[in-house]
Enzyme design. Structure first.
Site, PDB file in Angstrom:
ATOM      1  N   HIS A   1       0.690  -1.198   0.046  1.00 18.69           N
ATOM      2  CA  HIS A   1       0.206  -0.016  -0.046  1.00 18.69           C
ATOM      3  C   HIS A   1       0.673   1.271   0.003  1.00 18.69           C
ATOM      4  CE1 HIS A   1      -3.519   2.196   0.209  1.00 18.69           C
ATOM      5  NE2 HIS A   1      -4.244   1.529   0.926  1.00 18.69           N
TER       6      HIS A   1
ATOM      7  N   ASP B   1      -2.613   1.739  -4.629  1.00 26.75           N
ATOM      8  CA  ASP B   1      -3.859   2.034  -3.670  1.00 26.75           C
ATOM      9  C   ASP B   1      -4.929   0.863  -3.938  1.00 26.75           C
ATOM     10  OD1 ASP B   1      -3.089   4.613  -2.770  1.00 26.75           O
ATOM     11  OD2 ASP B   1      -3.459   5.767  -4.658  1.00 26.75           O
TER      12      ASP B   1
END
Length: 457
Positions: A430, A434
């Site tokens: 992450h 995204d």
């Protein structure tokens, strides 16, 4: 004439290897290129062939020992020489040659010429560390500053000899490698050293950690006591240690997030049944993994950030798609890499997947065949798992997990139907990817599998 067997250089960045087992024993005959011993390195396990035919007359390095590359580990004779007993523990006499080889390797790493160091001292010359040399050093007016410079240069060499991965870990955690005691050859700081350091002092301020003040975590850990004698304690294998190091490193490096998609494999299953016999005639097996690999490669082309990696404060976009396929072994897990996988059709992918899996299980992979991957697929479903939450294979930023493929009842157009289904899981970093991007990537894979073009097979 006897032939010396050395620890081979299994890759440009590999400095040492561990003898896992001797396939041949002292006194046994061996043919040229016949497997002689098995080693484990940072990159790969491999069986090492004999460099010559003859009789194994001496084993200098015992199983479980780690030695530098090019160090002599055994001797092969023509059978007329007397054989030396196999090494059970590191003994002084059999290890003298090995120590000389290690010293030679160390001198090379420090920028010295091993040949010059052997020939520069005539018989009767004073050894380099003798009192005469010490007296000479004391007589120099700048002895203290020279000693500091020499120490600094050795520290700098220790930093340079550490692998790029170790330096990157140290940089990301603000650790000065010069302050660490390396357990590798010549004081080299290994990945195990840096990970141990980070594990022992995760919350200590850096200034205190490097100041020499003893840390609470530096105290010896209490030995685990077993009040019940019904236990069996075995040391970790080299491969298991490496897997543990890689997994801990990955969890510390990446912000792991997972997304799971339920995929209909009914169409793929029908195409596979239609084409399976044709592929067998061509000497290949058409598996579900080949279909998954093909659509994953196509999705990586359209979502290049999933095929990227991170380098400090930048994103490195990979032009090639080098697909890693996780292969389970009796002793652990290894991820051979199919290079330029995007250049292969379904038949080529099927053959490549089968080839790397077979050679991985036979311990015939080369170090370069487990390096350079840009994306990995792992298949916990082959043992019946519905899905898994795989750990990213560093320095990659994503990994695809394949759950078991089986028939399940699903709702289609408000009716219950039986379909061949499976869960696919994407583990992603992450820091770079995204959730929306990850879901778009997985939706792409799902759509391709559920609408697979039979002309691609």
């Amino acid at each position: 004439m006897p032939t010396q067997v050395v620890m081979p250089q299994m890759g440009e960045s590999i400095a040492e290897g561990t003898i896992v087992r001797w396939i041949k024993k002292v006194g046994e005959s061996v043919d040229r290129d016949e497997p002689l011993f098995e080693i484990s390195t940072d990159k790969v396990d491999a069986e090492i062939p004999s460099p010559a035919a003859g009789v194994l007359t001496e084993i200098r390095v015992a199983e479980g020992e780690t030695v530098a590359v090019n160090e002599v580990v055994a001797t092969i004779g023509d059978g007329r020489e007397s054989t030396a007993p196999a090494v059970d523990t590191p003994a002084t006499a059999p290890r003298q040659g090995a120590e000389q080889a290690a010293a030679s390797t160390q001198r090379q790493a420090d920028g010295e010429d091993p040949a010059a160091s052997r020939t520069s001292d005539p018989p009767g010359a004073v050894p380099p560390n003798s009192s005469a040399r010490q007296t000479e050093s004391v007589a120099l007016p700048d002895a203290k500053s020279s000693g500091q410079a020499e120490t600094g240069s050795k520290d700098e060499l220790r930093r340079q000899k550490s692998s790029p991965l170790v330096r990157r870990i140290a940089r990301e955690h603000n650790v000065d490698i010069r302050e660490l005691h390396g357990s590798g050859i010549g004081g080299r700081v290994t990945k195990h050293d840096i990970l141990d350091y980070l594990e022992q002092a995760p919350s200590q301020p850096l200034g205190r950690a490097l100041s020499g003040v003893p840390l609470e975590a530096d105290k010896p850990r209490p030995t685990v006591k077993h009040p019940d004698d019904r236990v069996e304690v075995k040391p970790l294998s080299v491969m298991r240690k490496k897997i543990a190091e890689h997994m801990i490193l990955s969890r510390r490096t990446s912000a792991h997030v997972h997304t799971v998609f339920h995929v209909d494999f009914s169409l793929v299953g029908r195409i596979r049944e239609q084409k399976k016999a044709e592929y067998e005639r061509l000497g290949a097996r058409l598996t579900y993994m080949a279909f998954i690999a093909k659509v994953t490669i196509d999705a990586l082309r359209r979502h290049p950030i999933v095929n990227a990696s991170m380098d400090d404060q930048s994103v490195v976009y990979k032009k090639d798609i080098n697909l890693g396929i996780a292969v389970a072994l009796d002793t652990g897990l290894i991820v051979p890499v199919i290079r330029n996988a995007d250049e292969k059709n379904m038949l080529g992918l099927s053959r490549a997947i089968a080839d790397v899996a077979e050679r991985a299980r036979a311990k015939q992979l080369k170090p370069e065949e487990v390096q350079g991957g840009t994306f990995t697929i792992t298949n916990p479903g082959q043992s019946g798992a519905q899905f898994g939450m795989p750990i990213i294979n560093q320095p990659q930023v994503a990994i695809l997990g394949v759950g078991t493929i089986e028939k399940r009842p699903v709702v289609i157009n408000d009716a219950i139907a039986i379909r061949t289904m499976a869960y696919l899981t994407l583990g992603f970093d992450h820091r770079l990817i995204d959730g929306t991007v990850a879901d778009e990537f997985m939706a792409d894979i799902k759509h391709q599998l559920e609408h697979f073009d039979p002309n691609q097979v």
